[in-house]
Scaffold this active site. Structure first.
Site, PDB file in Angstrom:
ATOM      1  N   ASP A  49       0.933  -1.206   0.028  1.00  0.00           N
ATOM      2  CA  ASP A  49      -0.077   0.173  -0.050  1.00  0.00           C
ATOM      3  C   ASP A  49       0.921   1.354  -0.070  1.00  0.00           C
ATOM      4  OD1 ASP A  49      -3.078   0.920   0.682  1.00  0.00           O
ATOM      5  OD2 ASP A  49      -1.461   2.139   2.033  1.00  0.00           O
ATOM      6  N   ASN A  96      -1.813  12.998  -4.442  1.00  0.00           N
ATOM      7  CA  ASN A  96      -2.620  13.451  -5.573  1.00  0.00           C
ATOM      8  C   ASN A  96      -3.204  14.941  -5.191  1.00  0.00           C
ATOM      9  OD1 ASN A  96      -2.968  11.249  -7.364  1.00  0.00           O
ATOM     10  ND2 ASN A  96      -4.523  10.356  -6.256  1.00  0.00           N
ATOM     11  N   ASP A 113      -0.078   9.152 -10.702  1.00  0.00           N
ATOM     12  CA  ASP A 113       0.206   8.131 -11.712  1.00  0.00           C
ATOM     13  C   ASP A 113       1.313   7.957 -11.749  1.00  0.00           C
ATOM     14  OD1 ASP A 113      -2.572   8.119 -12.201  1.00  0.00           O
ATOM     15  OD2 ASP A 113      -2.653   9.043 -13.902  1.00  0.00           O
ATOM     16  N   ASP A 149      -4.351   2.535  -4.407  1.00  0.00           N
ATOM     17  CA  ASP A 149      -2.911   2.834  -4.334  1.00  0.00           C
ATOM     18  C   ASP A 149      -2.364   1.442  -3.699  1.00  0.00           C
ATOM     19  OD1 ASP A 149      -4.027   2.552  -1.895  1.00  0.00           O
ATOM     20  OD2 ASP A 149      -3.066   4.413  -0.955  1.00  0.00           O
TER      21      ASP A 149
END
Length: 187
Positions: A76, A84, A93, A119
């Site tokens: 994770d 973000n 990304d 994620d």
């Protein structure tokens, strides 16, 4: 001598399939990209969760037959929402792509790396004997440290990793139980 009624199915003007009352003839070349899109994560180009789950089931069956173990690792990306929010989705990304590539390079060729969702990444490890799950975990940790030094997008990257191994795959009632065990270790 008999006439046959058929319908041509098109995608973007190109013939995709011909359908009759009894049959469907599909062009593999035309359908391949659509099928691939359904099985591959668009951002990381890794297999998606559906493929991961299918592969896990296959490996459990194989492990039962051969007497091997099966391991699941979940990775994770910590504080991904913050990445973000502060740097934008394009930066997020790039982090996901970089981590995906690193995991693929780090794992053995016969292990299976996938985008598990959001994620999170999943790895199916085949044939780990007792205490051997530590080897891929150490390789992952080393690879993440290297990413922080070599990739500007990952300078502050941290991940949480959870792992579970079934040394007797006959005891696995449901593949999700192994995933759940790794998920518990993640936290």
């Amino acid at each position: 001598t008999e006439s046959l009624s058929c319908t041509v199915l098109r995608e973007g003007g190109r013939p995709l399939a011909i359908m009759t009352a009894d049959d469907l003839l599909v062009s593999w070349r035309a359908a391949e990209s659509t099928l691939r899109a359904a099985l591959v994560d668009a951002v990381t180009q890794l297999p998606n969760r559906l493929v991961y789950h299918t592969r896990l089931v296959e490996e459990i069956v194989r492990a039962r037959r051969l007497g091997h173990s099966v391991g699941v690792i979940l990775v994770d990306v910590d504080h991904f929402k913050l990445i973000n929010d502060e740097h934008g989705h394009a930066a997020g990304d790039v982090v996901l792509q970089t981590v995906a590539q690193s995991l693929q390079r780090t794992m053995r060729s016969y292990d299976h790396v996938a985008r598990f969702g959001g994620d999170e990444f999943g790895v199916v490890c085949c044939g780990c004997r007792p205490n051997e799950i530590n080897l891929p975990l150490l390789r992952m940790q080393r690879a993440i440290r290297e990413l922080r030094q070599t990739s500007p997008a990952c300078a502050n990257l941290s991940v949480s990793i959870g792992a579970a191994v079934a040394h007797d795959p006959h005891l696995i009632d449901e593949p999700d139980s192994l995933i759940d065990a790794a998920d518990q270790c993640l936290y």
